[in-house]
Write a protein that holds these residues in place. Structure first.
Motif, short mmCIF file in Angstrom:
data_model
loop_
_atom_site.label_atom_id
_atom_site.label_comp_id
_atom_site.label_asym_id
_atom_site.label_seq_id
_atom_site.Cartn_x
_atom_site.Cartn_y
_atom_site.Cartn_z
N HIS A 60 1.05 -1.20 0.09
CA HIS A 60 -0.29 0.27 0.28
C HIS A 60 1.08 1.41 0.27
O HIS A 60 2.32 1.33 0.17
CB HIS A 60 -1.30 0.39 1.50
CG HIS A 60 0.08 -0.28 2.37
ND1 HIS A 60 0.88 0.04 2.75
CD2 HIS A 60 -0.55 -1.69 3.14
CE1 HIS A 60 1.53 -0.55 4.48
NE2 HIS A 60 0.62 -1.79 4.21
N GLN B 156 -4.02 0.78 -3.01
CA GLN B 156 -3.70 -0.96 -2.84
C GLN B 156 -3.50 -2.00 -3.96
O GLN B 156 -4.61 -1.28 -5.16
CB GLN B 156 -4.66 -1.82 -1.95
CG GLN B 156 -4.26 -2.63 -1.83
CD GLN B 156 -5.44 -3.23 -0.76
OE1 GLN B 156 -6.75 -3.12 -0.84
NE2 GLN B 156 -5.00 -3.73 0.17
N THR C 103 -17.45 -3.05 -1.37
CA THR C 103 -16.65 -3.77 -0.39
C THR C 103 -14.98 -3.22 -0.73
O THR C 103 -14.62 -3.26 0.72
CB THR C 103 -16.64 -5.45 -1.09
OG1 THR C 103 -18.01 -5.41 -1.28
CG2 THR C 103 -15.71 -6.23 -0.50
N LYS C 104 -14.82 -3.11 -1.94
CA LYS C 104 -13.29 -2.29 -2.31
C LYS C 104 -13.19 -1.45 -1.56
O LYS C 104 -11.99 -0.93 -0.58
CB LYS C 104 -13.51 -2.45 -3.44
CG LYS C 104 -11.17 -1.86 -3.71
CD LYS C 104 -10.42 -2.30 -2.90
CE LYS C 104 -10.20 -3.62 -3.49
NZ LYS C 104 -9.31 -4.60 -3.03
N ARG C 105 -14.14 -0.17 -1.47
CA ARG C 105 -13.83 1.13 -1.03
C ARG C 105 -13.98 1.00 0.33
O ARG C 105 -13.52 0.89 1.64
CB ARG C 105 -15.38 1.70 -0.68
CG ARG C 105 -15.05 3.19 -0.04
CD ARG C 105 -16.76 3.56 -0.13
NE ARG C 105 -17.85 3.28 0.84
CZ ARG C 105 -18.54 3.20 0.51
NH1 ARG C 105 -19.27 3.32 -0.75
NH2 ARG C 105 -19.76 2.61 1.59
N ASN C 106 -14.88 0.46 1.11
CA ASN C 106 -15.08 -0.42 2.93
C ASN C 106 -13.62 -1.03 3.30
O ASN C 106 -12.73 -0.30 4.64
CB ASN C 106 -16.34 -1.47 3.25
CG ASN C 106 -16.90 -1.06 3.14
OD1 ASN C 106 -17.56 0.86 3.29
ND2 ASN C 106 -18.07 -1.10 2.73
N GLU C 107 -12.92 -1.92 2.86
CA GLU C 107 -11.69 -2.13 2.82
C GLU C 107 -10.60 -1.33 2.99
O GLU C 107 -9.64 -1.45 3.66
CB GLU C 107 -10.75 -3.65 1.58
CG GLU C 107 -9.94 -4.37 1.57
CD GLU C 107 -9.55 -4.91 0.92
OE1 GLU C 107 -8.63 -5.67 0.17
OE2 GLU C 107 -10.86 -5.28 -0.42
N LEU C 108 -11.02 -0.90 1.62
CA LEU C 108 -9.81 0.51 1.50
C LEU C 108 -9.93 1.16 3.06
O LEU C 108 -9.26 2.19 3.33
CB LEU C 108 -9.46 1.63 0.37
CG LEU C 108 -8.85 0.27 -0.39
CD1 LEU C 108 -8.85 1.52 -2.42
CD2 LEU C 108 -7.50 0.18 -0.50
N GLU D 75 -10.67 1.06 5.63
CA GLU D 75 -10.86 0.46 6.95
C GLU D 75 -9.14 0.59 7.45
O GLU D 75 -8.29 0.34 8.48
CB GLU D 75 -11.48 -1.04 7.34
CG GLU D 75 -10.62 -1.70 8.63
CD GLU D 75 -10.97 -1.40 9.86
OE1 GLU D 75 -9.91 -1.89 10.25
OE2 GLU D 75 -11.39 -0.70 9.61
N LEU D 76 -8.25 -0.18 5.69
CA LEU D 76 -6.61 -0.02 5.49
C LEU D 76 -6.49 1.62 6.25
O LEU D 76 -5.40 0.87 6.92
CB LEU D 76 -6.28 -0.43 4.16
CG LEU D 76 -4.99 -0.37 3.74
CD1 LEU D 76 -4.11 -1.47 5.42
CD2 LEU D 76 -4.73 -0.91 2.78
#
Length: 546
Positions: free
Chosen positions: A445, A459, A515-520, A522-523
């Protein structure tokens, strides 16, 4: 009673052989010491001289080796790239200069120092972003036996005091309130942050007063004269833009600033090689080119057919050539790692004028420019050259940041970094050596920050911007409206792009790729809270020595 003589003879025998054994042990220890010293010498000789050329407001498309459609050539930088490695996915840690400089010297994002973002200093602004407990790249190399120097634009903040011993804030008029006896030697200048020698300006050399030269923490000539911008050339009737009126030292040289910085760096390198040729050096040459105002030295006026800013970049190219020529003259070319990098994308009016007047795009086709969180604000040139060590003609798509210079240099000189130092720095040395699989990213990242400290995170091909709009420039003003791209998710509080499918950041997937938005998101939250984005227990990459 038994006779004593045999015992005495035996004792003499033992003493003689013991003394011989001791002599042998001493000789062995001496040889071990010699061999250890030889090993140290070999180890020291493996450590290259390190020179960073750090430029200002130079966009991704401003070098001809990055831009096939550039309106001019940059032959010496093109040569440097051909003789080493050129990165095409390199980023400044911020989209403005002071926070990016903090990233270079500390290996960290600016929010590690300030809690969020960081502005650019003007006047006697400070204190330094580099706090006393922050390990700097200069300090790290100095501890490894390097002689260290920095020459040119500093601009990470300095502490100045008035006659009552009160720390001064920024502002042009505060320049007259400086008490130089109380303020110098500077308590947080380069010489207190890991550099043996320094010749710097506190802020942008030709933009932000106060206009003084500082050598090894001391100001030789105080700022006592009012500067009138109209006293300087104004090529094309507009290129003097952003040369602020303020207070200057009498005789301060606006036109030849970068030539002066080069001469100071040249003297440092030359004298060091003459006096201590067995000691490696580390130098940073921090230019003002291509920051506004555009003031090329007289010898470079008209050097290109693409106007004053192209002449300015040509001057930078010539200076890089003179640096490389100096290394050859001193017969240390093969012993010196040279890194070339920029602090952020090109200035807004420069992008506008170069596009309009010369069909040249300093952003290299990317959306955005200086201050913006889009790629044009922070995707910048990055070139590395070390003849005999870095294979030539390499072009890498590895994602990297200016902060990575710290860990990379540490790896080269064999330093295991403390976990609390350079916490956003990844080792790119295997990439430079051509020993990293290009399909495997060194970085899982990458963080960047725009003008107000807003965050962007990468990412792989995915990029999330934790803000609406540019994160920097106002595109509603007249000279920026032409570059507006209609938003496809105008109600979204952030932005999500897939750079493989949409490299110009036009299709915001904030809602459609939840889903990808939430993942990033949170990261990003974890990386901010953890105090680091780089891994723990970083060890030097050793395969290159085998």
């Amino acid at each position: 009673m038994k006779p004593l003589i045999p015992n005495k003879l035996f004792l003499v025998f033992v003493l003689i052989h013991a003394s011989r054994l001791c002599a042998t042990i001493v000789r062995c220890l001496c040889w071990i010491g010699v061999l250890w010293s030889m090993t140290d010498a070999i180890r020291a000789n493996e450590r290259p001289n390190i020179l960073i050329i750090y430029t200002d407001d130079l966009g991704f498309g401003d070098l001809s080796c990055y831009n096939n459609n550039a309106a001019y050539e940059t032959p010496r930088l093109d040569q440097m790239a051909a003789e080493g490695i050129r990165f095409t996915d390199a980023h400044s840690p911020s989209t403005i200069c002071s926070p990016s400089r903090y990233g270079l010297f500390s290996g960290q994002q600016i929010f590690r120092s300030t809690g969020r973002g960081g502005g650019a200093f003007e006047g006697p602004g400070g204190p330094s972003y580099l706090k006393p407990d922050t390990l700097t790249i200069g300090q790290m190399l100095k501890e490894q036996g390097y002689r260290t120097g920095v020459f040119g634009k500093w601009h990470v903040g300095l502490t100045w005091f008035d006659k009552d011993g009160q720390r001064l804030g920024g502002g042009f008029e505060n320049s007259l309130l400086i008490d130089y006896e109380k303020s110098t030697p500077l308590i947080d200048g380069p010489n207190e942050r890991g550099f043996d020698e320094s010749f710097i300006t506190p802020n942008c050399p030709n933009t932000d007063p106060l206009y003084v030269y500082i050598e090894n923490g001391m100001v030789a000539t105080r700022a006592s004269q009012r500067h009138d911008p109209k006293s300087l050339p104004n090529p094309g009737g507009k290129w003097r833009w952003d040369n602020d009126a303020g207070w200057m030292s009498p005789g301060y040289d606006f036109m030849n600033a970068d030539l002066l910085f080069f001469e100071k760096a040249k003297t440092f390198i030359t004298e060091h090689r003459k006096d201590t040729p067995d000691q490696p050096f580390f130098a940073v040459l921090s230019t003002q080119i291509a920051h506004a105002p555009v003031l090329p030295a007289e010898e470079f006026n008209g050097a290109t057919d693409a106007g004053p800013r192209a002449d300015f970049v040509w001057e930078l190219d010539v200076i890089v050539g003179r640096v490389l020529d100096l290394l050859k003259e001193l017969d240390i070319d093969d012993e010196t790692l040279v890194l070339f990098n920029s602090d952020n994308g090109a200035e807004t009016v420069h992008v506008n004028w170069m596009r309009e007047d010369h069909d040249h795009d300093p952003s290299g086709g990317w959306r955005g420019m200086k201050r913006d969180g889009w790629e044009g604000g922070h995707r910048v040139p990055f070139i590395a050259r070390w003849p005999g060590k870095i294979p030539p003609n390499q072009v890498s798509s590895q994602m990297t940041s200016t902060t990575d210079i710290f860990a990379t240099v540490a790896s080269i000189v064999g330093v295991s970094l403390p976990d609390d130092a350079a916490t956003d720095s990844f080792d790119m040395w295997p990439v430079m050596l051509g020993q990293q699989d290009e399909s495997i990213s060194v970085r899982p990242h990458l963080l960047t920050q725009s003008f107000g400290g807003e965050f962007q995170i990468r990412q792989g091909a995915w990029k999330y911007l934790d803000h609406k709009g540019s994160g920097g420039n106002n595109y509603d003003v007249p000279n920026m409206k032409r570059w507006i791209i209609p938003e496809k998710a105008s109600n979204a509080p952030g932005q999500l792009y897939n750079l493989n499918d949409d490299p110009y950041e036009t299709n915001n997937l904030y809602f459609s790729e939840e889903t990808k938005r939430n993942e990033l998101q949170e990261l990003l939250r974890r990386l901010k809270a953890s105090g680091r984005s780089a891994p723990m227990n970083r060890k030097p990459f050793q395969a290159w020595k085998q």
